[in-house]
Design a protein around this motif. Sequence first.
Motif, PDB file in Angstrom:
ATOM      1  N   VAL A  45      -3.816  10.577  -9.380  1.00 25.79           N
ATOM      2  CA  VAL A  45      -3.088   9.304  -8.939  1.00 25.79           C
ATOM      3  C   VAL A  45      -1.411   9.470  -9.726  1.00 25.79           C
ATOM      4  O   VAL A  45      -1.342  10.347 -10.567  1.00 25.79           O
ATOM      5  CB  VAL A  45      -3.546   8.011  -9.441  1.00 25.79           C
TER       6      VAL A  45
ATOM      7  N   GLN B  67      -2.875   9.516  -0.453  1.00 25.69           N
ATOM      8  CA  GLN B  67      -2.140   8.506   0.194  1.00 25.69           C
ATOM      9  C   GLN B  67      -0.879   8.679   0.288  1.00 25.69           C
ATOM     10  O   GLN B  67      -0.035   7.979   1.114  1.00 25.69           O
ATOM     11  CB  GLN B  67      -2.642   7.154  -0.237  1.00 25.69           C
ATOM     12  N   LEU B  68      -0.189   9.367  -0.715  1.00 25.53           N
ATOM     13  CA  LEU B  68       1.222   9.759  -0.666  1.00 25.53           C
ATOM     14  C   LEU B  68       1.460  10.972  -0.017  1.00 25.53           C
ATOM     15  O   LEU B  68       2.822  11.407   0.017  1.00 25.53           O
ATOM     16  CB  LEU B  68       1.694  10.033  -2.291  1.00 25.53           C
TER      17      LEU B  68
ATOM     18  N   ALA C 280       0.940  -1.289   0.032  1.00 24.70           N
ATOM     19  CA  ALA C 280       0.102   0.082   0.012  1.00 24.70           C
ATOM     20  C   ALA C 280       0.861   1.063  -0.043  1.00 24.70           C
ATOM     21  O   ALA C 280       2.173   1.226   0.538  1.00 24.70           O
ATOM     22  CB  ALA C 280      -0.916   0.005   1.263  1.00 24.70           C
ATOM     23  N   PRO C 281       0.576   2.377  -0.613  1.00 27.34           N
ATOM     24  CA  PRO C 281      -0.841   2.552  -1.349  1.00 27.34           C
ATOM     25  C   PRO C 281      -0.692   2.180  -2.677  1.00 27.34           C
ATOM     26  O   PRO C 281      -1.801   2.698  -3.445  1.00 27.34           O
ATOM     27  CB  PRO C 281      -1.078   4.057  -1.165  1.00 27.34           C
ATOM     28  N   TRP C 282      -0.056   1.345  -3.137  1.00 21.69           N
ATOM     29  CA  TRP C 282      -0.011   1.162  -4.549  1.00 21.69           C
ATOM     30  C   TRP C 282      -0.888  -0.048  -5.064  1.00 21.69           C
ATOM     31  O   TRP C 282      -1.111  -0.901  -4.279  1.00 21.69           O
ATOM     32  CB  TRP C 282       1.764   0.764  -5.231  1.00 21.69           C
ATOM     33  N   ARG C 283      -1.499   0.160  -6.185  1.00 20.61           N
ATOM     34  CA  ARG C 283      -2.421  -0.815  -6.684  1.00 20.61           C
ATOM     35  C   ARG C 283      -2.286  -1.167  -8.139  1.00 20.61           C
ATOM     36  O   ARG C 283      -2.014  -0.350  -8.805  1.00 20.61           O
ATOM     37  CB  ARG C 283      -4.003  -0.519  -6.505  1.00 20.61           C
TER      38      ARG C 283
ATOM     39  N   SER D 114       8.850   5.985  -2.671  1.00 17.83           N
ATOM     40  CA  SER D 114       7.558   5.058  -2.476  1.00 17.83           C
ATOM     41  C   SER D 114       7.450   4.180  -3.990  1.00 17.83           C
ATOM     42  O   SER D 114       7.259   3.008  -3.803  1.00 17.83           O
ATOM     43  CB  SER D 114       6.200   5.964  -2.268  1.00 17.83           C
TER      44      SER D 114
ATOM     45  N   ALA E  57      -1.099   5.046  -7.416  1.00 15.66           N
ATOM     46  CA  ALA E  57      -1.314   5.449  -5.971  1.00 15.66           C
ATOM     47  C   ALA E  57      -1.955   6.662  -5.955  1.00 15.66           C
ATOM     48  O   ALA E  57      -1.323   7.832  -6.485  1.00 15.66           O
ATOM     49  CB  ALA E  57      -0.022   5.181  -5.197  1.00 15.66           C
TER      50      ALA E  57
END
Length: 257
Positions: free
Chosen positions: A106, A84-85, A40-43, A238, A80
């Motif tokens: 994003v 969230q970053l 997280a927060p990557w998808r 990140s 992401a």
Amino acid sequence: MAAETKASSKDFYYEELLDPARQLYRYGSGTCRELGKLPAPWRKLVHQRYEKPGPWGRFPPGYSSVTKYPSSTTEVRLEAEYAQLGVPPANTLPGTIRRGGLLQDVAVLSLGRPLDEHAHWVHAIILEVLSGVEPGWRTQQQIPYTTSSGEERVYVPMQAPFPVSDGFWVYADGPDYLSDKSPLVIINPAQRAGVHCYQNYNKPNPSCMGLILLGDDEVATIDVNYEALGMLQEVVASMIDAARAIRVDCPGEGPAA
């Protein structure tokens, strides 16, 4: 010989799903990625194979300089959310145009050899600037280079009209014709990363494209909005963590890297 080269080039970019539960893939380069380990927060945004005909160049490290044959690759795109970053929301920089679209919401990290012509052009510029930084530099200095026509030029330190993260240096191609419209190359030699940006962000949907040299055999393409430039060191860190987390040893005997 040409037929053999074409076949081997095609084989180099295949991908194989080794374990559906773990989303473990092996690619023709010998790289394996386990998308199930994505932090997280990557998808995952996209995981697809695609082809593009034509003589598109490839850029080092890990790539030959030219291919004469239709190219194919498998691209893994991760995203992401900026919130969230820790990046401020879009449209917090001064401007009269409200910007929207995916890249305003994003950050995007793309793994796999890019086939897009613009991405190749951006990669070439950033690699040129990064390669000109001498070991041990502690402050930003001019970077000389020679054009393909033999002209001696330099990348000149510039001041960006928007916040840029500590650790990143801002350059423009010079020394002649520098202006507030000169495209900017923003690099961090320590992170082996950089982005190419236009100074005028007051447009409907602008973003900065760039790259991260993840290793001697892997180059990632990145896309960020202008608000992210103020925290680019953290965003790139990140991205690097995400890319390294999903790169794993291949089980058994895989193709040579």
